[in-house]
Design a protein around this motif. Structure first.
Motif, PDB file in Angstrom:
ATOM      1  N   MET A  96       0.707  -1.225  -0.075  1.00 48.35           N
ATOM      2  CA  MET A  96      -0.060   0.168   0.165  1.00 48.35           C
ATOM      3  C   MET A  96       1.015   1.308  -0.061  1.00 48.35           C
ATOM      4  O   MET A  96       0.595   2.318  -0.507  1.00 48.35           O
ATOM      5  N   GLU A  97       1.913   1.072   0.590  1.00 56.94           N
ATOM      6  CA  GLU A  97       2.731   2.390   0.539  1.00 56.94           C
ATOM      7  C   GLU A  97       3.809   2.504  -0.600  1.00 56.94           C
ATOM      8  O   GLU A  97       4.275   3.502  -0.763  1.00 56.94           O
ATOM      9  N   ARG A  98       3.673   1.541  -1.655  1.00 53.61           N
ATOM     10  CA  ARG A  98       4.432   1.895  -2.693  1.00 53.61           C
ATOM     11  C   ARG A  98       3.381   2.196  -4.105  1.00 53.61           C
ATOM     12  O   ARG A  98       2.461   1.868  -3.908  1.00 53.61           O
ATOM     13  N   ASN A  99       3.911   2.812  -4.871  1.00 51.78           N
ATOM     14  CA  ASN A  99       3.261   3.112  -6.104  1.00 51.78           C
ATOM     15  C   ASN A  99       3.397   2.105  -7.207  1.00 51.78           C
ATOM     16  O   ASN A  99       4.431   1.448  -7.057  1.00 51.78           O
ATOM     17  N   GLY A 100       2.687   2.022  -8.253  1.00 50.12           N
ATOM     18  CA  GLY A 100       2.824   1.017  -9.429  1.00 50.12           C
ATOM     19  C   GLY A 100       2.478  -0.210  -9.014  1.00 50.12           C
ATOM     20  O   GLY A 100       1.788  -0.474  -8.002  1.00 50.12           O
ATOM     21  N   LYS A 101       2.535  -1.479  -9.831  1.00 47.64           N
ATOM     22  CA  LYS A 101       1.932  -2.603  -9.792  1.00 47.64           C
ATOM     23  C   LYS A 101       2.647  -3.278  -8.580  1.00 47.64           C
ATOM     24  O   LYS A 101       3.816  -3.186  -8.290  1.00 47.64           O
TER      25      LYS A 101
END
Length: 202
Positions: free
Chosen positions: A78-83
């Protein structure tokens, strides 16, 4: 002493009793220190249901696992962007926690899909896959998967969303706390033009 942690990923939209039963069975069978429920932010092969926010998926999961001392939330994706590719996630977790052995829990549907996972050969070197049977799916695979016998419970999240949208009964299918959360926050209300998709991670 190394720590043994199970990881159960998914959209958890909504989290249901099948998730909890699988997590508890694997926890006991492998004598894990804990199982972390890891909601996906953007699964690689799934269209998300826009009626439910990330905050509400986390909220439902929080109340679902609140009364189990060895169930935890893992919000790294949840804390990261992208797939949300599992390989990238596990690499980050191993860097953060070098003294932890991770056990990634997957159902029979995902066992069949393993050849298509991103960087699957490298991933197998970083994590132990733990497989649980699902009705209608084969658990035969050339990849190293440790099979655990658990009650075979197949609950379709799309069916549960449909039942919630039509005021159908959710008793015994979802934890009572999740049912209360859905009603209180008026989740899954009907909206035209949105199609529910079956879960297909990675």
């Amino acid at each position: 002493m190394r720590k043994k942690v199970g990881l159960l990923g998914g959209t958890f939209n909504p989290p249901h009793v099948g998730h909890l039963i699988i997590a508890n069975e694997v926890l006991e069978a492998l004598e894990l220190d804990e199982v972390r429920f890891m909601p996906n932010k953007t699964p690689p092969h799934k269209q998300m249901d826009e009626r439910v926010s990330e905050e509400d998926r986390i909220g439902m999961l929080s109340v679902a696992i609140d009364n189990h001392p060895k169930f935890q939330l893992e919000l790294i994706e949840m804390e990261r962007n992208g797939k949300s590719y599992t390989y990238d996630t596990i690499k980050l977790l191993k860097e953060r926690e070098p003294k932890t052995d991770f056990y990634f829990i997957i159902g029979g549907d995902m066992i069949e899909y393993l050849p298509k996972w991103y960087q699957i050969d490298k991933l197998c070197q970083l994590v132990t896959f733990v497989g649980v049977r699902r009705p209608g799916y084969s658990v035969e695979t050339s990849y190293p998967v440790r099979l655990i016998d658990t009650p075979e419970i197949h609950l379709s999240s799309s069916l549960l969303r449909e039942k919630a949208a039509t005021n159908g009964t959710l008793r015994y299918l979802l934890p009572d706390q999740v049912i209360a959360y859905i009603k209180e926050n008026q989740l899954y209300e009907p909206r035209t033009g949105i199609t529910d998709c079956e879960r297909a991670d990675h």
